[in-house]
Design a protein around this motif. Structure first.
Motif, PDB file in Angstrom:
ATOM      1  N   VAL A   1       0.825  -1.205   0.000  1.00 23.73           N
ATOM      2  CA  VAL A   1       0.000   0.000   0.000  1.00 23.73           C
ATOM      3  C   VAL A   1       0.860   1.256   0.000  1.00 23.73           C
ATOM      4  O   VAL A   1       0.480   2.298  -0.549  1.00 23.73           O
ATOM      5  CB  VAL A   1      -0.969  -0.014   1.207  1.00 23.73           C
ATOM      6  N   LEU A   2       2.072   1.191   0.597  1.00 18.29           N
ATOM      7  CA  LEU A   2       2.974   2.343   0.610  1.00 18.29           C
ATOM      8  C   LEU A   2       3.457   2.660  -0.796  1.00 18.29           C
ATOM      9  O   LEU A   2       3.468   3.825  -1.215  1.00 18.29           O
ATOM     10  CB  LEU A   2       4.163   2.062   1.532  1.00 18.29           C
ATOM     11  N   ALA A   3       3.854   1.647  -1.532  1.00 20.53           N
ATOM     12  CA  ALA A   3       4.365   1.866  -2.884  1.00 20.53           C
ATOM     13  C   ALA A   3       3.252   2.262  -3.854  1.00 20.53           C
ATOM     14  O   ALA A   3       3.460   3.068  -4.761  1.00 20.53           O
ATOM     15  CB  ALA A   3       5.073   0.610  -3.378  1.00 20.53           C
TER      16      ALA A   3
ATOM     17  N   HIS B   1       3.318  11.041  -2.179  1.00 17.73           N
ATOM     18  CA  HIS B   1       4.497  10.172  -2.160  1.00 17.73           C
ATOM     19  C   HIS B   1       5.747  11.012  -1.900  1.00 17.73           C
ATOM     20  O   HIS B   1       6.514  11.286  -2.829  1.00 17.73           O
ATOM     21  CB  HIS B   1       4.644   9.424  -3.483  1.00 17.73           C
ATOM     22  N   PRO B   2       5.970  11.476  -0.670  1.00 17.93           N
ATOM     23  CA  PRO B   2       7.175  12.273  -0.406  1.00 17.93           C
ATOM     24  C   PRO B   2       8.437  11.440  -0.590  1.00 17.93           C
ATOM     25  O   PRO B   2       8.398  10.202  -0.523  1.00 17.93           O
ATOM     26  CB  PRO B   2       6.997  12.699   1.057  1.00 17.93           C
ATOM     27  N   GLU B   3       9.542  12.115  -0.805  1.00 20.81           N
ATOM     28  CA  GLU B   3      10.802  11.429  -1.102  1.00 20.81           C
ATOM     29  C   GLU B   3      11.209  10.481   0.019  1.00 20.81           C
ATOM     30  O   GLU B   3      11.726   9.391  -0.234  1.00 20.81           O
ATOM     31  CB  GLU B   3      11.906  12.459  -1.334  1.00 20.81           C
TER      32      GLU B   3
ATOM     33  N   GLY C   1       5.025  23.352   4.535  1.00 25.81           N
ATOM     34  CA  GLY C   1       5.896  23.857   3.478  1.00 25.81           C
ATOM     35  C   GLY C   1       6.418  22.697   2.646  1.00 25.81           C
ATOM     36  O   GLY C   1       5.657  21.882   2.122  1.00 25.81           O
ATOM     37  N   ASP C   2       7.751  22.610   2.534  1.00 30.05           N
ATOM     38  CA  ASP C   2       8.355  21.529   1.766  1.00 30.05           C
ATOM     39  C   ASP C   2       8.718  20.349   2.652  1.00 30.05           C
ATOM     40  O   ASP C   2       9.445  19.443   2.236  1.00 30.05           O
ATOM     41  CB  ASP C   2       9.602  22.030   1.040  1.00 30.05           C
ATOM     42  N   ARG C   3       8.222  20.320   3.874  1.00 28.04           N
ATOM     43  CA  ARG C   3       8.520  19.250   4.810  1.00 28.04           C
ATOM     44  C   ARG C   3       7.263  18.455   5.137  1.00 28.04           C
ATOM     45  O   ARG C   3       6.151  18.970   5.053  1.00 28.04           O
ATOM     46  CB  ARG C   3       9.115  19.812   6.114  1.00 28.04           C
ATOM     47  N   VAL C   4       7.487  17.200   5.505  1.00 29.13           N
ATOM     48  CA  VAL C   4       6.404  16.342   5.963  1.00 29.13           C
ATOM     49  C   VAL C   4       6.629  16.062   7.447  1.00 29.13           C
ATOM     50  O   VAL C   4       7.744  15.723   7.858  1.00 29.13           O
ATOM     51  CB  VAL C   4       6.357  15.015   5.172  1.00 29.13           C
ATOM     52  N   VAL C   5       5.591  16.233   8.247  1.00 28.85           N
ATOM     53  CA  VAL C   5       5.693  16.092   9.697  1.00 28.85           C
ATOM     54  C   VAL C   5       4.819  14.937  10.166  1.00 28.85           C
ATOM     55  O   VAL C   5       3.639  14.855   9.814  1.00 28.85           O
ATOM     56  CB  VAL C   5       5.269  17.390  10.413  1.00 28.85           C
ATOM     57  N   LEU C   6       5.427  14.053  10.943  1.00 26.48           N
ATOM     58  CA  LEU C   6       4.729  12.926  11.562  1.00 26.48           C
ATOM     59  C   LEU C   6       4.796  13.096  13.074  1.00 26.48           C
ATOM     60  O   LEU C   6       5.878  13.301  13.627  1.00 26.48           O
ATOM     61  CB  LEU C   6       5.372  11.595  11.158  1.00 26.48           C
ATOM     62  N   THR C   7       3.649  13.030  13.738  1.00 25.73           N
ATOM     63  CA  THR C   7       3.612  13.107  15.200  1.00 25.73           C
ATOM     64  C   THR C   7       2.948  11.851  15.751  1.00 25.73           C
ATOM     65  O   THR C   7       1.914  11.413  15.246  1.00 25.73           O
ATOM     66  CB  THR C   7       2.845  14.344  15.691  1.00 25.73           C
TER      67      THR C   7
ATOM     68  N   ARG D   1       7.961  13.978  17.448  1.00 21.78           N
ATOM     69  CA  ARG D   1       7.668  14.743  16.233  1.00 21.78           C
ATOM     70  C   ARG D   1       8.814  14.513  15.245  1.00 21.78           C
ATOM     71  O   ARG D   1       9.955  14.868  15.523  1.00 21.78           O
ATOM     72  CB  ARG D   1       7.534  16.225  16.564  1.00 21.78           C
ATOM     73  N   VAL D   2       8.497  13.926  14.125  1.00 23.68           N
ATOM     74  CA  VAL D   2       9.476  13.628  13.078  1.00 23.68           C
ATOM     75  C   VAL D   2       9.226  14.559  11.904  1.00 23.68           C
ATOM     76  O   VAL D   2       8.110  14.614  11.372  1.00 23.68           O
ATOM     77  CB  VAL D   2       9.392  12.163  12.621  1.00 23.68           C
ATOM     78  N   THR D   3      10.252  15.295  11.513  1.00 27.25           N
ATOM     79  CA  THR D   3      10.164  16.212  10.376  1.00 27.25           C
ATOM     80  C   THR D   3      11.203  15.818   9.338  1.00 27.25           C
ATOM     81  O   THR D   3      12.369  15.641   9.680  1.00 27.25           O
ATOM     82  CB  THR D   3      10.391  17.666  10.822  1.00 27.25           C
ATOM     83  N   LEU D   4      10.775  15.651   8.103  1.00 29.77           N
ATOM     84  CA  LEU D   4      11.699  15.188   7.065  1.00 29.77           C
ATOM     85  C   LEU D   4      11.442  15.963   5.791  1.00 29.77           C
ATOM     86  O   LEU D   4      10.288  16.196   5.446  1.00 29.77           O
ATOM     87  CB  LEU D   4      11.512  13.682   6.837  1.00 29.77           C
TER      88      LEU D   4
END
Length: 388
Positions: free
Chosen positions: A259-261, A293-295, A328-334, A385-388
């Protein structure tokens, strides 16, 4: 790890260092002029300039700590320092002598920038500004003139400008080297992650096409036998086969979530949460935006899986909250829970004891240019909090 983030915070934004140093510099100006016995020409204007300068410096400090600053902010803020100091000297008469040490401190604050030519330019401007103030002072007061020692001071300021530029050059070379090493590290971690994903995909395919299919075929054969020969023993074997097949499917999904791909990060995280939503002892709260689909979606999915697994094993939580959104150009997971909590400083000790999951995840995220902030306290739950 926290100290490393502090070092990176200041080295990547030298303007923050200058912003912090500006406040004690203003305090020094106030002290020097207040204890210097001089007759001010324009005391009210002097007070207004200094007050506005102090207010702007505090506001500027807040601004630079709120987020990344554009490159021009570094030299513009220092240019303002030089202009304000010259203006203060021009309107404060004898305070010119009192502010002499401040002129010598300015080039040092400029040296934190990673542009040697700009450091030399502003350092030279400081020397010329000091000379201009003395010329203006001598023109206004015939009794003062232009002492020879002023030229010596200008020479010292010029030397300080050259020394500061040399220091800035050395710092710029070292910063470039550090950035190069960090980029190599990021590429190595990226290649390692890609290799892990490829190996996991191959293993998942092998398990799915091999042991899982054989197990399912055996279960079908067992179903036919059970229809002809009812036996409680066969029922137990059938239940064991069912449980083993479900475990293999779960392993295949964890190794390489299709499902991720196919659908992206958000549906994959939502699918990951379903195994917790079916449990009666845990309440799951999810606020998941569609991030596409972020990098770094594989690493973010791994982070979500690792954090949820840690909650399941160690937290004893009754509520789990998961958020996913773009900033913005980042994806944040909490990921947050109301469980036992822990002391984040113990992560390094856990590595020494062989528990490398959380520390390994943090290293991978930071190596990819992201950040992982852990907020926790024993007895008060945990929020990551993960920011990538």
């Amino acid at each position: 790890m926290a100290s490393g983030r502090v070092v990176e915070f200041f080295t990547t934004q030298p303007v923050r260092v200058s912003a912090l140093l500006r406040l004690p510099l203003i305090g020094l100006i106030v002290v020097l002029v207040s204890v210097w016995d001089v007759d001010h020409w324009l005391p009210m204007l002097y007070a207004v300039i200094l007050s506005v300068y102090a207010a702007v410096a505090v506001l500027w400090l807040v601004v630079v700590f709120r987020g990344p600053m554009p490159p021009w902010a570094e030299w513009a803020s220092t240019a303002v320092d030089v202009l304000v100091l010259v203006a203060l000297c021009a309107v404060s008469g004898g305070a010119t002598a009192a502010l002499l040490p401040v002129f010598f401190l300015l080039p040092i604050s400029v040296a934190f920038q990673d542009r040697p030519w700009l450091t030399a330019l502003l350092g030279g401007s400081t020397a010329l500004g000091y000379l201009a103030v003395w010329i203006l002072y001598s023109e206004r007061d015939d009794n003062v003139g232009l002492p020879d020692i002023v030229y010596m001071h200008v020479g010292f300021l010029a030397w300080l400008a050259v020394a500061s530029a040399a220091l800035s050059f050395v710092l710029a070379r070292r910063s470039a080297r550090v950035r190069s090493l960090m980029e190599v590290r990021r590429q190595l971690v990226s290649e390692s992650t890609r290799a892990d994903d490829l190996r996991n995909a191959e293993l998942a395919e092998h398990l799915h096409d091999g042991p899982l299919q054989i197990l399912l075929a055996a279960r079908l054969d067992l179903d036919e036998i059970r229809e002809r020969i009812p036996d409680p023993g066969l029922d137990r074997v059938h239940a064991a086969l069912q449980e083993t097949a479900a475990g293999l499917r779960s392993t295949v999904t964890a190794l390489h979530p299709q499902v991720l791909a196919q659908l992206g990060l958000t549906p994959a995280v939502r699918e990951l949460l379903r195994q917790y939503e079916t449990r009666p002892d845990i309440t799951v709260r999810a606020d998941l935006e569609d991030v596409g689909h972020p990098e770094g979606q594989a690493l973010l999915y791994r982070a979500a899986r690792e954090l949820l697994a840690n909650i399941n094993k160690h937290a004893g939580a009754s509520t789990i909250s998961v958020g996913l959104f773009r900033a913005g150009d980042r994806v944040v997971l909490t990921v947050a829970d109301d469980g036992k909590g822990f002391d984040p400083s113990m992560v390094a000790q856990s590595v020494a004891e062989g528990h490398i999951g959380l520390a390994s995840l943090q290293v991978r995220i930071e190596a990819m240019g992201g950040s992982m902030a852990i907020s926790s306290e024993p007895g008060f739950g945990t929020q990551v909090r993960v920011t990538l």
